[in-house]
Design an enzyme around this catalytic site. Structure first.
Site, PDB file in Angstrom:
ATOM      1  N   CYS A  95      -5.872   4.390  20.562  1.00  0.00           N
ATOM      2  CA  CYS A  95      -5.809   3.257  21.504  1.00  0.00           C
ATOM      3  C   CYS A  95      -4.354   2.862  21.799  1.00  0.00           C
ATOM      4  CB  CYS A  95      -6.585   2.064  20.950  1.00  0.00           C
ATOM      5  SG  CYS A  95      -5.812   1.267  19.534  1.00  0.00           S
ATOM      6  N   HIS A 118     -15.044   2.027  -2.356  1.00  0.00           N
ATOM      7  CA  HIS A 118     -13.958   1.271  -1.718  1.00  0.00           C
ATOM      8  C   HIS A 118     -13.040   2.195  -0.902  1.00  0.00           C
ATOM      9  CE1 HIS A 118     -14.502  -2.238  -4.847  1.00  0.00           C
ATOM     10  NE2 HIS A 118     -15.482  -2.150  -3.972  1.00  0.00           N
ATOM     11  N   CYS A 151      -1.801   3.312  16.201  1.00  0.00           N
ATOM     12  CA  CYS A 151      -2.954   4.197  16.386  1.00  0.00           C
ATOM     13  C   CYS A 151      -2.691   5.194  17.524  1.00  0.00           C
ATOM     14  CB  CYS A 151      -4.162   3.334  16.733  1.00  0.00           C
ATOM     15  SG  CYS A 151      -5.608   4.243  17.246  1.00  0.00           S
ATOM     16  N   ARG A 159       1.552   1.740  -3.550  1.00  0.00           N
ATOM     17  CA  ARG A 159       0.392   2.254  -4.292  1.00  0.00           C
ATOM     18  C   ARG A 159       0.102   3.714  -3.955  1.00  0.00           C
ATOM     19  NH1 ARG A 159      -4.568  -1.386  -3.786  1.00  0.00           N
ATOM     20  NH2 ARG A 159      -5.320   0.117  -5.307  1.00  0.00           N
ATOM     21  N   TYR A 185       0.819  -1.218   0.000  1.00  0.00           N
ATOM     22  CA  TYR A 185       0.000   0.000   0.000  1.00  0.00           C
ATOM     23  C   TYR A 185       0.853   1.268   0.000  1.00  0.00           C
ATOM     24  CZ  TYR A 185      -4.322  -2.457  -0.127  1.00  0.00           C
ATOM     25  OH  TYR A 185      -5.368  -3.229  -0.579  1.00  0.00           O
TER      26      TYR A 185
END
Ligand code: APR
Ligand code: ZN
Length: 320
Positions: free
Chosen positions: A206, A134, A203, A82, A79
């Site tokens: 959290c 998407h 993250c 991309r 990713y």
């Protein structure tokens, strides 16, 4: 009369741009379903066929929560690549032609795109008429909690994910001894992880969950609010035309919009490099259209009459 089973689509559907222009002129409500082929001329890979491999991996095998769970570093490298390619790419004349159509038709046009590359958003396409089913490469979300970050255009997305060729190759060398990873091979528990998850982005909410690309992966649900907006648009009235652009129309529920549009009365106009694998847009009728070729070249011709050439804007809208 139904054509004999053996008769191919393209023997029945019209290939006449002039006939298409006539239908376009009289169409009040038009929907487009776009796929990776729309961005092919911008230099971005498709998912299936020739462009469907990233390194030794099938692109589709990396787009699952199971893949991320097994080897988040590998999925992130894919990713990261991309995101980098999409940031380097520019929208092409196909994206701009659709933006013009959207401006001209207002509520009478809705563009459903499966593309996550952000290229349509970089044209003057009115945002309310663009449905990202998407989601996008540039949203991040937490794999464990509900945290979401919108419009993150950092490249690389995290210092651990530099996308230069040499470091990616080095990292992948340790990933597996199997040169033709498929989904099953790389879910093999014996395959080592590509990057230590501790090094990957976490993250901020959290703190323990890994951040992941915000795109919809296989097996995941699509954004409910977007689906509802699409349903509401269909429910408003009949639909005159669906443009099926650069998609294998094989992935549901997206591919199902061709049938839905047909049920609402729409003719189908396919724009695809390959006329033989049209998924849910197969079985074209005499009143439908099939244009074989590059969407970036065909769309400006097809949509020519509806566009105001003096005002047509091909000026790219930059990322924030
Ligand atoms: N112009 C028009 N069509 C093209 C071009 C081009 N320049 N280049 C390729 N195509 C066509 C191919 O023939 C193929 O039918 O575009 C289609 C691309 O199909 P896929 O690679 O399957 O991409 P897409 O249909 O967008 O995939 C759907 O699958 O992997 C998931 O979530 C991912 O959104 C993606 C979804
Ligand atoms: Zn979290």
């Amino acid at each position: 009369m139904r054509p004999p089973r053996s008769m191919p689509n393209h023997a029945i559907a019209s290939t006449s741009i002039d006939e298409f222009h006539e239908v376009l002129r009289t169409s009040k409500r038009i929907v487009a379903l776009c796929g990776a082929g729309l961005s092919a001329a911008s230099g971005l890979d498709t998912f299936r066929g020739a462009g469907g491999m990233w390194r030794n991996y099938q692109a589709t095998s990396l787009a699952t929560p199971e893949a991320f769970e097994k080897d988040p570093g590998l999925v992130w490298l894919f990713y990261g690549y991309r995101r980098h390619k999409a940031l380097q790419a520019k929208p092409n004349m196909g994206h701009f032609a659709l933006a013009e159509l959207a401006k001209k038709k207002g509520d009478g046009f809705m563009c459903i795109t499966q593309n996550v590359d952000g290229l349509s958003q970089r044209t003057p396409h009115p945002r309310s008429q663009l449905k990202l089913i998407h989601d996008t490469l540039f949203d991040l979300k937490c794999f464990s909690c509900d945290y979401r970050e919108i419009d993150n255009f950092n490249d690389p997305v995290h210092p651990s994910l530099t996308i230069d060729d040499e470091s990616v190759t080095a990292r992948l060398a340790g990933a597996s001894t199997n040169p033709f990873h498929n989904r099953i091979a790389f879910l093999d528990p014996a395959t080592p992880q590509t990057i230590d998850p501790a090094e990957l982005p976490h993250c901020p909410k959290c703190t323990h969950g890994l951040l992941r690309p915000g795109v919809v992966w296989f097996g995941e649900s699509l954004p409910q609010d977007t689906l509802k907006e699409i349903d509401d648009w269909f429910d408003q009235d009949r639909v005159d035309l669906i443009l099926v652009i650069g998609t294998s129309a094989a992935v549901y529920p997206a591919a199902g919009y061709v049938q839905i549009a047909k049920r609402h009365g729409a003719r189908v106009a396919v724009v695809n490099m390959d006329k033989d694998s049209l998924g849910s847009a197969s079985n074209l009728r005499k009143t439908d259209f099939l244009f074989q070729g590059d969407a970036a070249e065909l769309l400006p011709q097809m949509l020519g009459p509806i566009r105001d050439r003096r005002k047509a804007s091909v000026k790219e809208v930059k990322f924030k």
